[in-house]
Design a protein around this motif. Structure first.
Motif, PDB file in Angstrom:
ATOM      1  N   LEU A 115       8.780   3.026   4.097  1.00 22.79           N
ATOM      2  CA  LEU A 115       9.783   2.267   3.891  1.00 22.79           C
ATOM      3  C   LEU A 115      10.802   3.107   3.109  1.00 22.79           C
ATOM      4  O   LEU A 115      11.964   2.944   3.448  1.00 22.79           O
ATOM      5  CB  LEU A 115       9.504   0.969   3.367  1.00 22.79           C
ATOM      6  N   GLU A 116      10.355   3.608   2.002  1.00 22.48           N
ATOM      7  CA  GLU A 116      11.244   4.521   1.324  1.00 22.48           C
ATOM      8  C   GLU A 116      11.945   5.586   1.878  1.00 22.48           C
ATOM      9  O   GLU A 116      13.019   5.899   1.763  1.00 22.48           O
ATOM     10  CB  GLU A 116      10.649   5.104   0.136  1.00 22.48           C
ATOM     11  N   GLU A 117      11.017   6.104   2.869  1.00 20.09           N
ATOM     12  CA  GLU A 117      11.494   7.263   3.738  1.00 20.09           C
ATOM     13  C   GLU A 117      12.722   6.747   4.678  1.00 20.09           C
ATOM     14  O   GLU A 117      13.878   7.431   4.902  1.00 20.09           O
ATOM     15  CB  GLU A 117      10.546   8.071   4.274  1.00 20.09           C
ATOM     16  N   GLN A 118      12.441   5.789   5.105  1.00 20.48           N
ATOM     17  CA  GLN A 118      13.426   4.998   6.129  1.00 20.48           C
ATOM     18  C   GLN A 118      14.702   4.638   5.348  1.00 20.48           C
ATOM     19  O   GLN A 118      15.807   5.031   5.780  1.00 20.48           O
ATOM     20  CB  GLN A 118      12.608   3.816   6.678  1.00 20.48           C
ATOM     21  N   TYR A 119      14.647   4.113   3.951  1.00 17.17           N
ATOM     22  CA  TYR A 119      15.681   3.761   3.355  1.00 17.17           C
ATOM     23  C   TYR A 119      16.309   5.005   2.937  1.00 17.17           C
ATOM     24  O   TYR A 119      17.769   5.035   2.882  1.00 17.17           O
ATOM     25  CB  TYR A 119      15.268   2.927   2.031  1.00 17.17           C
ATOM     26  N   LEU A 127       0.933  -1.210   0.097  1.00 12.08           N
ATOM     27  CA  LEU A 127       0.011   0.163   0.120  1.00 12.08           C
ATOM     28  C   LEU A 127       0.873   1.274   0.095  1.00 12.08           C
ATOM     29  O   LEU A 127       1.967   1.269   0.340  1.00 12.08           O
ATOM     30  CB  LEU A 127      -0.949  -0.054   1.127  1.00 12.08           C
ATOM     31  N   GLU A 128       0.328   2.334  -0.384  1.00 15.30           N
ATOM     32  CA  GLU A 128       0.891   3.636  -0.857  1.00 15.30           C
ATOM     33  C   GLU A 128       1.613   4.127   0.651  1.00 15.30           C
ATOM     34  O   GLU A 128       3.003   4.418   0.648  1.00 15.30           O
ATOM     35  CB  GLU A 128       0.272   4.568  -1.289  1.00 15.30           C
ATOM     36  N   ASP A 129       1.021   3.827   1.855  1.00 13.76           N
ATOM     37  CA  ASP A 129       1.450   4.444   3.070  1.00 13.76           C
ATOM     38  C   ASP A 129       2.595   3.580   3.627  1.00 13.76           C
ATOM     39  O   ASP A 129       3.593   4.078   4.033  1.00 13.76           O
ATOM     40  CB  ASP A 129       0.410   4.326   4.153  1.00 13.76           C
TER      41      ASP A 129
END
Length: 617
Positions: free
Chosen positions: A268-272, A261-263
């Motif tokens: 996860l992308e922000e964490q990465y 899901l988008e959220d």
């Protein structure tokens, strides 16, 4: 015939009793008419005939029970065949069995529709069988079972993975890929097009894989697991699986339909990205600190192919490329990679400042350090200007501005002594000893340059040529500026000086050409064109020459034109005004069509004196 029908049996045979295991069937459970060795679709046809005969006449409950049992055995046999789709798909005999089972399913669907118009009291207890619906439910259970089995697989092939999450995701992802390829390559031939079995499987695998990855994403994975999850969601699944040559264009599963899901994906992308930014920033800081410590220790850079070299640029570029390449696979929007390249931009700014401060310290190893970092500057410039790079246009321009300042800092270190020599030698230009050739001003200058430029032998060839072009430009620039300050006394001085200028231009050109500086030959054209303006006496000819010069060098301003005309003692005020007007009217309208680099914009003239002369005219 409806009497004795058990309500719990409505809706078909007991599919709920069928588990994901091959049932063992005894001989006594099979038909005695040779059906054991018959094709399942043939068995199904015979059962339909028996069903029609049975319900077209009076029959006993024993006949009903026997036929119901036969239909249950039939559906169980169908399910067993479907259950073995992936374990025996390489066998032509098993594929034939699957093809026959699918044909039987279609037969039973047709028979279900035939019974829809019959009175309910004449309806067999096992009708409707709903084979298609049951088949799809069984496929769902099969997919769930196979992914669960893959997730729990402890067999080899993932020894290099550092965590259970990575091994689980890898096993499930491979299972999705391999099973979909099996369906596309062999199983689809066993089904009619209207059943669209490839898309049925694709949708089921997408749904099940997505559900498990969502659970893993919610478990708070550490950064290594986070990046591997994203790698499957954003790269392997949409590009390696869905775009496989045997699957691409055959499935309705949208590549834009994410497994998460988008959220969850955004989190996860922000964490990465945050982790990657911190890692890059720390690495760049340590790399520059290590380089600075090397400078301050007094150590000279290593020699590679006989020139001074520092690995800083190569290491930074390699690390940046590695992070950007990984990020390009892990995150969706490539524009978010700007957050990584922004740290390269900051590093270059800090690097420039460090070099400028080190130059002020004037340490013993300064000369060799500057040579090494001119090489670094060129490597960074090549990387930044690469059209296939990851920098935005704004980032690229800011980086180039920083690199230009860094390069100029290095160039100044080598050219400052040359500028002092130029001032000493050029003081004698336009004097009588220069005019009559008794004082070879340019020869003396070039001889002094030989000694200073010899020290550049351990500077990388491309950097040495670039530096030579800068020196070439400075030599011509100072020559022209000195000429602009001269007060011509008559026609003889103008003509004689023009001839001497052409001779000097040729000597300067030959010197730098022999030194390997072939890209700056146009500097001699400047001197020759200005010399021609001085030599010519006819106003019309002077006008044509100045127009030609202005079109060749668009940065020749009206102030420069006026300064050149002020050197001409034989022109009237009207001639001067006409020439200036003609130059203005005949300039290139599109400056971008000129291939000459800026030159006259660096020639400083006495603006006040020129304005006074213009007013007098």
């Amino acid at each position: 015939m409806r009497a004795g029908r058990d309500e719990e049996n409505r809706g078909g045979p007991r599919w709920e009793l069928l588990k994901l295991k091959n049932p063992a069937m005894s001989e006594s459970d099979r038909q005695t008419e040779g059906e054991e060795s018959d094709r399942v679709d043939e068995v199904g046809r015979r059962l339909i005939v028996r069903e029609e005969q049975l319900f077209s006449q009076d029959s006993t409950s024993e006949d009903n029970s026997r036929l119901q049992k036969d239909f249950e055995d039939l559906t169980l046999q169908i399910w067993t065949t479907v259950q073995n789709t992936f374990t025996s798909s390489s066998s032509s005999g098993q594929l034939d069995q699957l093809r026959n089972a699918v044909a039987c399913i279609q037969q039973q669907e047709v028979q279900d529709r035939r019974w829809t118009d019959r009175p309910e009291d004449r309806l067999p207890v096992w009708r409707p069988l709903k084979c298609i619906s049951a088949h799809n439910t069984l496929l769902h259970n099969l997919v769930e079972s196979r992914l669960t089995e893959a997730a729990e697989d402890e067999s080899g092939g993932t020894e290099g993975f550092s965590s259970p999450l990575k091994r689980e995701v890898c096993h499930m992802g491979r299972r999705v890929r391999d099973d979909l390829l099996t369906v596309a390559r062999t199983v689809t031939d066993c089904y009619p097009p209207e059943m669209d079995v490839l898309n049925v499987y694709a949708g089921l695998y997408h749904q099940s894989f997505s559900a498990r990855l969502t659970e893993l994403a919610a478990s708070g994975p550490e950064i290594s697991d986070c990046s591997y999850l994203l790698l499957w969601v954003n790269h392997f699944y949409p590009h390696t699986v869905l775009k496989h040559e045997d699957l691409d264009g055959k499935m309705r599963v949208e590549r834009s339909s994410s497994l998460l899901l988008e959220d969850d994906l955004t989190r996860l992308e922000e964490q990465y990205l945050t982790h990657q930014e911190d890692k890059v920033k720390l690495w760049l800081s340590r790399a520059l600190q290590k380089e600075e410590e090397s400078w301050l220790s007094g150590a000279n850079p290593e020699l590679i192919d006989s020139y001074c070299y520092s690995p800083l640029a190569a290491d930074v570029i390699q690390m940046t490329d590695r992070v950007l390449t990984e990020s390009g696979h892990v995150i969706r929007e490539q524009s978010r990679g700007e957050r990584i390249t922004a740290h390269l931009e900051s590093f270059l700014s800090s690097y420039k400042t460090s070099v400028e401060q080190f130059v002020k310290m004037n340490q013993m190893n300064l000369r060799s350090v500057i040579k090494a970092h001119l090489v670094c500057e060129q490597q960074f410039r090549d990387y930044v200007t690469d059209p296939t790079g990851n920098l935005t246009e704004q980032q690229r321009q800011r980086c180039l501005d920083t690199l230009t300042a860094l390069r100029d800092c290095g160039y100044r270190y080598f050219t400052c002594p040359i500028h002092l020599e130029l001032k000493v030698c050029y003081r004698h230009l336009w004097t009588s000893v220069w005019m009559d050739g008794s004082l070879p001003v340019v020869d003396s200058l070039l001889n002094s340059l030989i000694g200073q430029l010899t020290d550049l032998k351990d500077l990388r060839e491309a950097c040495r040529q670039s530096l030579l072009c800068v020196v070439h430009q400075d030599v011509v620039l100072q020559y022209v500026m000195r000429m602009m300050k001269t007060k011509m006394k008559g026609r003889e001085q103008q003509v004689g000086g023009a001839q001497r200028m052409k001779e000097d231009a040729q000597k300067i050109n030959d010197f730098f050409t022999e030194g390997g500086c072939s890209e700056s030959l146009w500097f001699s054209e400047v001197l020759c064109s200005i010399a021609e303006v001085l030599r010519l006496q006819d106003p019309g000819s002077v006008q044509l020459e100045l127009v030609s010069l202005a079109r060749a060098f668009p940065d020749l301003s009206d102030v420069h034109v006026s300064a050149l005309l002020s050197l001409k003692t034989g022109l009237s005020a009207a001639d001067t005004r006409s020439i200036r007007r003609s130059v203005k009217e005949n300039r290139l309208l599109d400056v971008s069509t000129s291939h000459s680099p800026p030159f006259f914009s660096r020639v400083k003239v006495n603006w006040i004196s020129t304005k006074i002369n213009q007013m007098r005219l």
